[in-house]
Design an enzyme around this catalytic site. Structure first.
Site, PDB file in Angstrom:
ATOM      1  N   ARG A 164      17.189   2.342 -12.503  1.00 19.22           N
ATOM      2  CA  ARG A 164      16.148   1.647 -13.286  1.00 19.22           C
ATOM      3  C   ARG A 164      15.065   2.613 -13.772  1.00 19.22           C
ATOM      4  O   ARG A 164      13.882   2.284 -13.806  1.00 19.22           O
ATOM      5  CB  ARG A 164      15.499   0.518 -12.475  1.00 19.22           C
ATOM      6  N   SER A 238      14.096 -10.223 -12.915  1.00 19.85           N
ATOM      7  CA  SER A 238      13.766  -9.546 -11.658  1.00 19.85           C
ATOM      8  C   SER A 238      12.414  -8.848 -11.779  1.00 19.85           C
ATOM      9  O   SER A 238      12.247  -7.962 -12.615  1.00 19.85           O
ATOM     10  CB  SER A 238      14.845  -8.517 -11.306  1.00 19.85           C
ATOM     11  N   GLU A 334       9.376  -3.895 -11.353  1.00 15.44           N
ATOM     12  CA  GLU A 334      10.189  -3.508 -12.492  1.00 15.44           C
ATOM     13  C   GLU A 334       9.455  -3.793 -13.800  1.00 15.44           C
ATOM     14  O   GLU A 334       9.677  -3.144 -14.816  1.00 15.44           O
ATOM     15  CB  GLU A 334      11.509  -4.322 -12.476  1.00 15.44           C
TER      16      GLU A 334
END
Length: 338
Positions: A164, A238, A334
């Site tokens: 990520r 998320s 995130e």
């Protein structure tokens, strides 16, 4: 192409949380030549933020600078031997690209079906889901350098991908604007059903030799079952990354919590399921005012209707504190916080 900059632009329809916020200045970029025009007008000399689908951002206040909304469209491909190179403009909806590839029988994106957002964000975040990550299919991207006014091409290695993460979130954060992305896919690729939930759903459907379409349909079904639809319930998918810890740290936690959900990594480290950690702290389905943790997936924070960005951020901070207290693990967001 000349850019038209709007003043005091409402942003509630441009972020998937549905947060009420206003941008001091806003421009919709439908052609990359508009970026050159903005550069010539010194638009990048003061504060600006690049906005795609708005599915990975939380506005905690009005934005005091320029929102550059990437909205360019277009998908094309060419075939070379057993491989295909698919190029999509930054403003293309990610899921539309996935189904373009499936309709043309190009394998590689099907496990990432229904990920919210646009193509331009995909290399920045190194998006991934259900056993696949962008870094494994990424070939190159064309980007605009807001410091020099030039267009630059980055290959896979130059993007420095990790979980990520990419160079666009670190050294080059806020400097380059992704204009288009090229993916290197297989014409005769094998489907990836290694993720347990996919195998389970395929078995339920009696599918023993799945196609990429089967995998995409199953992944989409699983996501809809677990995640709220942003068009009806404000959310950004998320909210937290799955934390990665050392083997020694993992052994310490596992001794106390042997049932912990984890995924061993090739380098010996362990990836923990952030949703499991949050759920064990009692947050799954819990609401605080207008903010709620989704009942089917504790990784997802939702806006029940009138939540402020600050309220969502405060709940996320409490979750971070609780997980750190119980497990000694620091969760990382995130979502981009503005």
């Amino acid at each position: 192409m000349k850019s038209i900059i709007l003043k005091q632009q409402p942003l509630n329809a441009l972020n998937s949380f549905g947060i009420q916020a206003t941008a001091q200045k806003y421009v919709k970029v439908e052609d990359e030549s508009m970026l050159s025009s903005l550069y010539e007008d010194n638009a990048f000399d003061s504060e600006f933020f690049i906005l795609g689908g708005g599915s990975n951002v939380l506005f905690t206040k009005d934005y005091p600078g320029l929102i550059v909304h990437m909205a360019s469209k277009g998908i094309q491909h060419f075939i070379e031997g057993n491989q295909v190179f698919v190029t999509a403009e930054a403003g293309e909806v990610w899921n539309d690209l996935v189904w373009y590839c499936i309709d043309h029988d190009f394998a590689g994106l099907e496990n990432m079906a229904l990920i919210p957002g646009t193509v331009g964000a995909s290399p920045i975040q190194n998006i991934g889901a259900y056993g696949q990550e962008l870094m494994h299919i990424f070939y190159s991207c064309r980007a605009f350098d807001t410091q020099t006014g030039e267009f630059v091409t980055f290959n896979n290695t130059e993007c420095q991908f990790s979980y990520r993460d990419s160079i666009f979130k670190r050294e080059y954060k806020g400097r380059f604007i992704i204009c288009s992305v090229t993916y290197k896919l297989d014409l005769f690729g094998k489907v990836n059903t290694s993720y347990g939930a996919i195998e389970g759903e395929l078995a339920k459907r009696g599918i023993t030799e799945p196609t990429i379409r089967d995998v995409a349909e199953v992944v989409s079904f699983i996501r809809v079952e677990k995640l709220p639809d942003p068009s009806t319930i404000g959310n950004a998918g998320s909210f937290f990354k799955n934390p990665i810890i050392s083997a020694a740290e993992f052994q310490k936690i596992a001794a106390e919590h042997p049932e912990i959900v984890h995924y061993p990594l090739p380098d010996g480290r362990e990836k923990l399921a952030a949703g499991w950690l949050i759920e064990k702290c009692g947050w799954k389905g819990k609401a605080v005012g207008e903010v709620a943790v989704w009942k089917n997936q504790a990784l997802v924070l939702t806006n029940k209707g009138n939540a402020s960005g600050n309220a969502i951020y405060e709940v996320s901070s409490t979750i971070v504190d609780d997980v750190r207290t119980m497990f000694g693990v620091l969760l990382e967001r995130e979502v981009n916080i503005l």
